[in-house]
Structure formats: structure tokens, C-alpha cells
Design an enzyme around this catalytic site. Structure first.
Site, PDB file in Angstrom:
ATOM      1  N   GLU A   1      39.600 101.480   7.333  1.00 24.18           N
ATOM      2  CA  GLU A   1      40.819 101.754   6.576  1.00 24.18           C
ATOM      3  C   GLU A   1      40.578 102.945   5.655  1.00 24.18           C
ATOM      4  OE1 GLU A   1      43.325  99.913   2.839  1.00 24.18           O
ATOM      5  OE2 GLU A   1      42.274  98.505   4.135  1.00 24.18           O
TER       6      GLU A   1
ATOM      7  N   ARG B   1      44.608 108.034  -0.798  1.00 28.65           N
ATOM      8  CA  ARG B   1      44.475 108.257  -2.238  1.00 28.65           C
ATOM      9  C   ARG B   1      43.882 109.624  -2.567  1.00 28.65           C
ATOM     10  NH1 ARG B   1      41.636 102.551  -4.048  1.00 28.65           N
ATOM     11  NH2 ARG B   1      42.924 101.175  -2.745  1.00 28.65           N
TER      12      ARG B   1
ATOM     13  N   LYS C   1      47.814  90.928   3.869  1.00 28.89           N
ATOM     14  CA  LYS C   1      46.710  91.299   2.984  1.00 28.89           C
ATOM     15  C   LYS C   1      46.904  90.570   1.652  1.00 28.89           C
ATOM     16  CE  LYS C   1      45.186  95.432   0.426  1.00 28.89           C
ATOM     17  NZ  LYS C   1      45.190  96.899   0.417  1.00 28.89           N
TER      18      LYS C   1
END
Length: 214
Positions: A47, A51, A134
Site C-alpha cells: 500500500e 501522502r 479497514k
């Protein structure tokens, strides 16, 4: 892609390895060797969080790594969804969920692992068809005891807890029947990425790959 189809994909993804590395990468040059080290260590699902300015290029670079399954994390908007898919992401992960985000992922056929932190959020996602979610932020939302408690009335939901997960507490989550895998950044520390210690990262990945779900 329907939410039900996304959930089937997400469950397969989450059961591929006990840990999904959560990666925050600034330097595209480190992307391929990092991905290769993690895959060699036994963690093929990666993943890459959106950011940093380099994130989309990192996804493009990692998408070519043999044996890797690369997705985009911190996906927040429809624009993020389209950009992530264009970069080669095979799945998306979000810290929460909005209707616009869910609509975009379904329209773009990008499987989404949507975030939930409460029973109400989890129920709303389940009502829409997302039975794989999640749990975020895991540790500050009550940790493994909270996730266990949510599982009692909602046993049909399967989770990937992320947020504050380390080697020390990963087993607490993986022992729960409603946990398929965990997400964590400890397998690729920033200092080791900067020093290009690929052998060290491979060793951390191999250690994490030995963690066993219940």
C-alpha cells in the site's frame, strides 16, 4: 465493480499475507528496490499512501515489480481514485468512506478497502455491500479489544486493522476471527529506506510474513 465484488477481491488480497506494508515514499528511486525487498521477504501486497508528491510515480514504478500487488492508500477523493488507477494501482485504501469516494471506486472498477472506526460506520459500509473493511486508527480506537467487541454483533465483517500496529501487537489482532491481516509501516522504516538497507527490510518482511492469523 459492485461493493460485493470489491469485497471478494479485498478478502483475497487480505488473505495473501498477514501484513500489508503501509509505505510513505518520498524518493521514486527507492520504489523498485523497496518493493522487490518486500516481495522477496514474503509480503507481496503493498500500500503506497498518497501522502507525498512522489506517490503516484512510486506506484507506477512498483507496478512493474514481479510478484507485487500494488495499491494506493490515503485515497480521499474521486480525483485520487482516477489518478491512482491511471498510475497502475490495483486497489485503493481509505481512512474512512464518503458516498462520493465509494461511487468513484465503483465507477472506476477500483476495489476499495474502506475505513471504519465505529460500529455505525462499519454497519453503513456493510449496508452498502462492503463486508471487508479497514479498522482505522486501530490502536487509538481501542485496539484489539475494541475490534473483538465490534466482531461480536457484526461477525460478517472482516477487517484489516491499521494505525499503530507493530510487530509487538500484530499477533493480538491476527488472533481475532474478524481480522484477515494487518497493515503496518514497521516493515519498511524510513531510516532503512533512506540508507537503502534492502537486505534489512527483506529480513523484517520475512519476520512479518511468519505471523499467523488465527
Amino acid at each position: 465493480m459492485t461493493p460485493e465484488q470489491a469485497s471478494v477481491f479485498s478478502e483475497t488480497l487480505c488473505r495473501t499475507a498477514p501484513v500489508i506494508p503501509v509505505l510513505v515514499i518520498d524518493n521514486v528511486a527507492t520504489a523498485k528496490p523497496l518493493a522487490q525487498a518486500l516481495v522477496r521477504g514474503g509480503l507481496p501486497v503493498l500500500e503506497v499512501t498518497l501522502r507525498t508528491p512522489a506517490a503516484l510515480e512510486v506506484i507506477r514504478a512498483m507496478a512493474d515489480v514481479a510478484g507485487g500487488i500494488v495499491g494506493a492508500g490515503t485515497v480521499l477523493t474521486p480525483e485520487d481514485v482516477r489518478a491512482a488507477k491511471a498510475a497502475g494501482a490495483r486497489f485503493a485504501v481509505s481512512p474512512g468512506a464518503t458516498d462520493r469516494l465509494l461511487d468513484a471506486c465503483e465507477a472506476e472498477d477500483l476495489p476499495l478497502l474502506p475505513g471504519a472506526a465505529t460500529a455505525t460506520e462499519a454497519m453503513r459500509l456493510l449496508e452498502r455491500g462492503y463486508r471487508v473493511q479497514k479498522f482505522f486508527p486501530a490502536e487509538t480506537s481501542g485496539g484489539a479489544p475494541a475490534l473483538k467487541a465490534i466482531g461480536a454483533p457484526l461477525p460478517q465483517i472482516l477487517f484489516c486493522p491499521t494505525g499503530g500496529i507493530t510487530l509487538a501487537n500484530a499477533a493480538d489482532y491476527l488472533s481475532l476471527p474478524n481480522t484477515a491481516c494487518v497493515g503496518g509501516s514497521w516493515v519498511a522504516p524510513k531510516s532503512m529506506i533512506q540508507s537503502q538497507d534492502w537486505a534489512g527490510i527483506e529480513a523484517l518482511a520475512a519476520q512479518a510474513a511468519q505471523l499467523s492469523p488465527r
